[in-house]
Motif scaffolding. Sequence first.
Motif, PDB file in Angstrom:
ATOM      1  N   SER A 122       0.832  -1.207   0.000  1.00 12.62           N
ATOM      2  CA  SER A 122       0.000   0.000   0.000  1.00 12.62           C
ATOM      3  C   SER A 122       0.862   1.251   0.000  1.00 12.62           C
ATOM      4  O   SER A 122       0.440   2.286  -0.502  1.00 12.62           O
ATOM      5  CB  SER A 122      -1.003  -0.007   1.151  1.00 12.62           C
ATOM      6  OG  SER A 122      -0.353  -0.070   2.375  1.00 12.62           O
ATOM      7  N   GLY A 123       2.104   1.166   0.512  1.00 16.31           N
ATOM      8  CA  GLY A 123       3.018   2.297   0.402  1.00 16.31           C
ATOM      9  C   GLY A 123       3.487   2.499  -1.029  1.00 16.31           C
ATOM     10  O   GLY A 123       3.646   3.620  -1.493  1.00 16.31           O
ATOM     11  N   ALA A 124       3.686   1.391  -1.735  1.00 20.58           N
ATOM     12  CA  ALA A 124       4.184   1.477  -3.114  1.00 20.58           C
ATOM     13  C   ALA A 124       3.109   2.020  -4.051  1.00 20.58           C
ATOM     14  O   ALA A 124       3.417   2.721  -5.009  1.00 20.58           O
ATOM     15  CB  ALA A 124       4.657   0.110  -3.587  1.00 20.58           C
ATOM     16  N   TRP A 125       1.855   1.659  -3.802  1.00 20.54           N
ATOM     17  CA  TRP A 125       0.766   2.180  -4.627  1.00 20.54           C
ATOM     18  C   TRP A 125      -0.111   3.084  -3.775  1.00 20.54           C
ATOM     19  O   TRP A 125      -1.300   2.842  -3.597  1.00 20.54           O
ATOM     20  CB  TRP A 125      -0.027   1.033  -5.245  1.00 20.54           C
ATOM     21  CG  TRP A 125       0.689   0.465  -6.424  1.00 20.54           C
ATOM     22  CD1 TRP A 125       0.653   0.922  -7.709  1.00 20.54           C
ATOM     23  CD2 TRP A 125       1.568  -0.672  -6.446  1.00 20.54           C
ATOM     24  NE1 TRP A 125       1.464   0.162  -8.506  1.00 20.54           N
ATOM     25  CE2 TRP A 125       2.029  -0.820  -7.774  1.00 20.54           C
ATOM     26  CE3 TRP A 125       2.027  -1.552  -5.461  1.00 20.54           C
ATOM     27  CZ2 TRP A 125       2.920  -1.834  -8.138  1.00 20.54           C
ATOM     28  CZ3 TRP A 125       2.901  -2.553  -5.826  1.00 20.54           C
ATOM     29  CH2 TRP A 125       3.337  -2.690  -7.160  1.00 20.54           C
ATOM     30  N   LYS A 126       0.527   4.117  -3.239  1.00 22.58           N
ATOM     31  CA  LYS A 126      -0.129   5.056  -2.351  1.00 22.58           C
ATOM     32  C   LYS A 126      -1.373   5.644  -3.023  1.00 22.58           C
ATOM     33  O   LYS A 126      -1.311   6.119  -4.149  1.00 22.58           O
ATOM     34  CB  LYS A 126       0.866   6.160  -2.006  1.00 22.58           C
ATOM     35  CG  LYS A 126       0.446   7.068  -0.911  1.00 22.58           C
ATOM     36  CD  LYS A 126       1.593   7.990  -0.503  1.00 22.58           C
ATOM     37  CE  LYS A 126       2.272   8.658  -1.696  1.00 22.58           C
ATOM     38  NZ  LYS A 126       3.135   9.770  -1.317  1.00 22.58           N
ATOM     39  N   GLY A 127      -2.509   5.597  -2.321  1.00 17.01           N
ATOM     40  CA  GLY A 127      -3.731   6.184  -2.869  1.00 17.01           C
ATOM     41  C   GLY A 127      -4.513   5.235  -3.748  1.00 17.01           C
ATOM     42  O   GLY A 127      -5.609   5.560  -4.195  1.00 17.01           O
TER      43      GLY A 127
ATOM     44  N   THR B  16       1.738  20.761 -10.302  1.00 20.08           N
ATOM     45  CA  THR B  16       2.079  21.050  -8.909  1.00 20.08           C
ATOM     46  C   THR B  16       0.954  21.870  -8.298  1.00 20.08           C
ATOM     47  O   THR B  16       0.048  22.313  -8.999  1.00 20.08           O
ATOM     48  CB  THR B  16       3.387  21.853  -8.798  1.00 20.08           C
ATOM     49  OG1 THR B  16       3.150  23.150  -9.340  1.00 20.08           O
ATOM     50  CG2 THR B  16       4.511  21.192  -9.550  1.00 20.08           C
ATOM     51  N   TYR B  17       1.064  22.087  -6.983  1.00 19.41           N
ATOM     52  CA  TYR B  17       0.033  22.875  -6.310  1.00 19.41           C
ATOM     53  C   TYR B  17       0.034  24.318  -6.818  1.00 19.41           C
ATOM     54  O   TYR B  17      -0.981  24.987  -6.844  1.00 19.41           O
ATOM     55  CB  TYR B  17       0.250  22.846  -4.798  1.00 19.41           C
ATOM     56  CG  TYR B  17      -0.080  21.498  -4.214  1.00 19.41           C
ATOM     57  CD1 TYR B  17      -1.391  21.017  -4.262  1.00 19.41           C
ATOM     58  CD2 TYR B  17       0.902  20.698  -3.653  1.00 19.41           C
ATOM     59  CE1 TYR B  17      -1.711  19.783  -3.748  1.00 19.41           C
ATOM     60  CE2 TYR B  17       0.589  19.456  -3.143  1.00 19.41           C
ATOM     61  CZ  TYR B  17      -0.724  19.005  -3.190  1.00 19.41           C
ATOM     62  OH  TYR B  17      -1.030  17.779  -2.686  1.00 19.41           O
ATOM     63  N   ALA B  18       1.238  24.792  -7.242  1.00 19.50           N
ATOM     64  CA  ALA B  18       1.329  26.169  -7.725  1.00 19.50           C
ATOM     65  C   ALA B  18       0.790  26.298  -9.142  1.00 19.50           C
ATOM     66  O   ALA B  18       0.598  27.399  -9.636  1.00 19.50           O
ATOM     67  CB  ALA B  18       2.778  26.637  -7.671  1.00 19.50           C
ATOM     68  N   GLY B  19       0.548  25.168  -9.803  1.00 19.61           N
ATOM     69  CA  GLY B  19       0.072  25.206 -11.176  1.00 19.61           C
ATOM     70  C   GLY B  19       0.916  24.292 -12.047  1.00 19.61           C
ATOM     71  O   GLY B  19       1.749  23.539 -11.544  1.00 19.61           O
ATOM     72  N   THR B  20       0.703  24.356 -13.348  1.00 17.25           N
ATOM     73  CA  THR B  20       1.460  23.512 -14.260  1.00 17.25           C
ATOM     74  C   THR B  20       2.847  24.108 -14.496  1.00 17.25           C
ATOM     75  O   THR B  20       2.966  25.281 -14.826  1.00 17.25           O
ATOM     76  CB  THR B  20       0.722  23.399 -15.602  1.00 17.25           C
ATOM     77  OG1 THR B  20      -0.606  22.967 -15.346  1.00 17.25           O
ATOM     78  CG2 THR B  20       1.403  22.413 -16.509  1.00 17.25           C
ATOM     79  N   PRO B  59       8.957  11.515 -11.938  1.00 18.34           N
ATOM     80  CA  PRO B  59       8.120  11.355 -10.750  1.00 18.34           C
ATOM     81  C   PRO B  59       6.633  11.432 -11.101  1.00 18.34           C
ATOM     82  O   PRO B  59       6.275  11.935 -12.173  1.00 18.34           O
ATOM     83  CB  PRO B  59       8.534  12.513  -9.849  1.00 18.34           C
ATOM     84  CG  PRO B  59       9.498  13.339 -10.606  1.00 18.34           C
ATOM     85  CD  PRO B  59       9.886  12.634 -11.841  1.00 18.34           C
ATOM     86  N   GLY B  60       5.805  10.927 -10.200  1.00 14.93           N
ATOM     87  CA  GLY B  60       4.382  10.712 -10.479  1.00 14.93           C
ATOM     88  C   GLY B  60       3.638  11.876 -11.086  1.00 14.93           C
ATOM     89  O   GLY B  60       2.731  11.683 -11.894  1.00 14.93           O
TER      90      GLY B  60
END
Lengths: 340, 328
Positions: A122-127, B16-20, B59-60
């Motif tokens: 669940s940490g790896a697929w957070k959310g 991001t929270y500040a925008g794109t 990153p995500g």
Amino acid sequence: MQRWEYILKRLFLAIVVLFSVSLITFFIARVLPSDPAAAWVGPRPTQEQIAKATQTLGLDQPLYIQYWRYLTSLLHGDLGVSIKSRQPILTELKTYLPATLELVIASMIIGELIGIPLGVLSGAWKGGALDNFSRILAVACVSLPTFFLGLLLQLIFFARLKLLPISGRISNEIAINYPVTPITGFYTVDTLVAGNWPAFQDALLHLILPAITLAAFGLGLSIRMTRASIIETLNEKYILAARVAGLPRRTILFVLALKNAIMPTLNVVGLSFVYSLTGSILVEVIFSWPGLGQYLTNAVLSLDFPVIVSVTLIVTVFYVVVNLVLDLIQAAIDPRVALS
Amino acid sequence: MTELLTVENLHVVFQTYAGTVYAVNGMTFDVQPGEIFGLVGESGCGKSVACLAILRILPGHGRITAGRILFDGRDLIQARESEMQAIRGRQIAMIFQDPSTSLNPVFTVGSQIKRIIRHHTRASRKVTEQRALELLEEVALPDPLRIMQAYPHELSGGMQQRVMIAMALASGARLLIADEPTTALDVTIQDQILELLVELRRHVGLSILLITHNLGVVAETCDRVGVAYAGQIVEIGPTSEVLRRMKHPYTQGLLAALPSAQQKGKDLLSISGNVPNGLSVIPGCPFHPRCPRVMEVCWQTPPRLAAANPGEMQHQVACHLYSPEVAQ
């Protein structure tokens, strides 16, 4: 070599701790307003009987002599006699302690075998869906009262499904027809070693419900701890480097990240293990499990102070040993941690 | 010559929270086989993000919104995750700025290298061990047997970076992306690591995409160089050409900002203003708010990469100063 030196030093410190604990509990038990001599004699004692009992138990001596007598017999492996049952405490512990240990260890195994992998995933697929599920599970596990969960499980698996026994460590018929020879005091282990299959099955079935009930709290804790710790670890550069190197996700999560992330979980597990030794009282009562929790609670209610002191000492020994083992594990996992 | 890696009109954004944040805005460059290509620019110019995009390990909250990344003729943006898994390490490896955080602290160097070798070659234990020792020798680490047993924290920064390079070679990659590989190291160690990279290029035939903010490093090692600004390449060409006859005002500013012995006693020069934060796309030329030679056209029309000198296609610059229409 350095490791052995460290272990010896820690063991020496443990003796100091044990000594202080015995001192404190002994004196606290003695200053409580109670009359052990009266308890020893039984209901409606005569003055003579009480005077005799006071002498037999050595209660007429000054406190420091009483403590000295207690300590010397302790060093000879004699924990004293229970005031209530008049049985040697060591003999009683031989039945209560293994029963509790078997229950607690079984619940630890259940809790960690489920909790750690679930925390990692669940940490790896957070959310994600699994994360949401395991977060709800963790909250439920930690917040459901033991008596509620225990009764619920009994209702489902005993009353409705008739799959599992409701209480005790072993059925009467089995205990008579296939007697368990005590070796370790763990029924599951003893029957397995002896090849006593019917008794093993029966003991295992009896273990399941109380172990699950007791496991719930630790399960919730280890899901949360592992999840938080793995999320932090997955942000590390070396995890990115491992992904770049093309290593499979399975290896990254359960080997490379988990080894870095597992220590907080192990620390919590260690502490809750020691806590459960006497904290399992609710589970023991619900499932009529003859364990340390019940033993201690009864002793406290009847002010059976030799038992109180002895159980406290035993729990202290476990606490010290578990902490030492945790420190050794930590040093083995992380080479940057110095044993000192 | 066919390119090993071509990055074409790459766009990457972060939510991001500040925008794109528009981190990479139409970056285009290529790396030839056996070449060391330098990508140079200030922090925040999108050079590292572009590299993460090549390996598809953004990153995500980062996303590739346009462009093509061709590796060996295959478009990596279209590739499935399982295909990328096979490309990472085996075809393209990467090393990072700070070697001390890129090595797993709780495993020995040996076990980390051997894990990568075993994963990519499925070789036996003995062969793996042998190969790991060879690799450590190849990156000129003394006493490989001892290094294998060591934990990362027992090694110096330079040794750690050599181990990282050995791990990058472990899988037989053809392209090495080196993201500021010497920035965290002492100057003398920097030189040794750069020499090692140059030598590996010669021996192993490795192509290297070297990301740096240090023009000195570029001059020393790179065959060609691309100068990045605000997520775009503003000037690209053979290193000697770009460094000696730089065309773009930004490149000129970068070089002028280098401290040198001739300028002893004088104030250090700097480019006025700051690197744009990427929260909005600057219309026209992204450098125009800071450019000392800004013209009216720079406010409206983004310049495109074109030959810096008539007839010479190697050296290209994206600046209106050199476009024929403006000159007229």
